[in-house]
Enzyme design. Sequence first.
Site, PDB file in Angstrom:
ATOM      1  N   HIS A   1      -4.803  -5.221  -1.614  1.00  0.00           N
ATOM      2  CA  HIS A   1      -5.795  -4.853  -0.612  1.00  0.00           C
ATOM      3  C   HIS A   1      -6.919  -5.925  -0.417  1.00  0.00           C
ATOM      4  O   HIS A   1      -7.717  -5.533  -0.974  1.00  0.00           O
ATOM      5  CB  HIS A   1      -6.379  -3.622  -0.678  1.00  0.00           C
ATOM      6  CG  HIS A   1      -5.372  -2.538  -0.475  1.00  0.00           C
ATOM      7  ND1 HIS A   1      -4.351  -2.048  -1.456  1.00  0.00           N
ATOM      8  CD2 HIS A   1      -5.241  -1.625   0.770  1.00  0.00           C
ATOM      9  CE1 HIS A   1      -3.686  -1.426  -0.882  1.00  0.00           C
ATOM     10  NE2 HIS A   1      -4.064  -0.821   0.422  1.00  0.00           N
TER      11      HIS A   1
ATOM     12  N   GLU B   1      -1.928  -2.588  -8.266  1.00  0.00           N
ATOM     13  CA  GLU B   1      -3.198  -2.976  -7.495  1.00  0.00           C
ATOM     14  C   GLU B   1      -3.506  -1.479  -6.836  1.00  0.00           C
ATOM     15  O   GLU B   1      -2.722  -0.526  -6.934  1.00  0.00           O
ATOM     16  CB  GLU B   1      -3.151  -3.938  -6.331  1.00  0.00           C
ATOM     17  CG  GLU B   1      -1.900  -3.661  -5.321  1.00  0.00           C
ATOM     18  CD  GLU B   1      -2.413  -2.746  -3.941  1.00  0.00           C
ATOM     19  OE1 GLU B   1      -3.590  -3.091  -3.683  1.00  0.00           O
ATOM     20  OE2 GLU B   1      -1.863  -2.065  -3.533  1.00  0.00           O
TER      21      GLU B   1
ATOM     22  N   SER C   1       0.913  -1.350   0.030  1.00  0.00           N
ATOM     23  CA  SER C   1      -0.072  -0.008  -0.014  1.00  0.00           C
ATOM     24  C   SER C   1       0.816   1.343   0.224  1.00  0.00           C
ATOM     25  O   SER C   1       1.578   1.672  -0.883  1.00  0.00           O
ATOM     26  CB  SER C   1      -0.911  -0.067   1.087  1.00  0.00           C
ATOM     27  OG  SER C   1      -1.911   0.881   0.952  1.00  0.00           O
TER      28      SER C   1
END
Length: 310
Positions: free
Chosen positions: A280, A215, A119
């Site tokens: 995620h 992502e 992330s």
Amino acid sequence: MSALAPLLRPPRLAPGARVAVVAPSGPLPEERLAAGFDVLRGWGLDPVAAPHVLDRHGELRHLAGTDADRAADLQDAWCDPAVDAVICARGGFGAQRMVDALDWEAMRAAGPKVLVGFSDITTLHEAFAVRLGLVTLHGPMAASVDFVKSARAQEHLRATLFDPESVRTIRSDGTAMVPGRARGVTLGGCLSLIVGGIGTPHTHGSARGGLLCLEDVGEETYRLDRYLTQLLRAGYLDGVTGVLLGSWAECDPYDQVRALLADRLGGLGVPVAEQFGFGHCDDALTLPFGVAAELDADAGTLTLEEPALS
């Protein structure tokens, strides 16, 4: 611009290894950190919390303490010869604010060790590759829900850390958006963070020669369009050899997201694997960045030329 080359692989972990848990980005609840520590201890590791890991910035509540304290925690942990790995506690936002405060010469002198996170930690994956030349692990974090509650995510990370030969072939449940096989060096992370790093000192200028892993979370389709179009217009995708697409949690329905991904990436002329199971999502896989590998989009596999860790 030259193609990406494989990076130095840090040593694997063994029982008794000390791992420092740091919070370079957002704040975290103490009880979730405690649960993550229980998992790490169950693997035979010796987890230690950085001094400011539970801090909250006095005015900017989205940050885990001040930029200086977050940077100091990461640098001190990395430069501590007793620490074998650094695992990030969670993402959120903040790594971009502290990355310029790190003393890269001191961190390089400390020698190679393992960095784990995803992330917002995409910023650090990029910086560690460019400034330290090190393989890093895009994987679940010590105080994240996906780590604490997912046995599969825990096991895949544990295997990567302790027995990397056992996960040289990373198998997903995904399918081929564009079929084919490709070889390259892995890189990537969160799409919005990749785009946010363009033009900054600690990031790849191009994915040439790379297997690009992308992502994101909580983004509307038009914003994903903006990010991918920026990568195309900036020439970042020129020479990429293949693309792996992970999760798009809390984005628009997947059929909308998929249509955009196919529109922006389908014309690259390289294999594209979708729904590869990293990012995620529940049961997230751990992907090493900076290793030479082969993508088989049809089979949904990524096979590393060497184990992720030495």
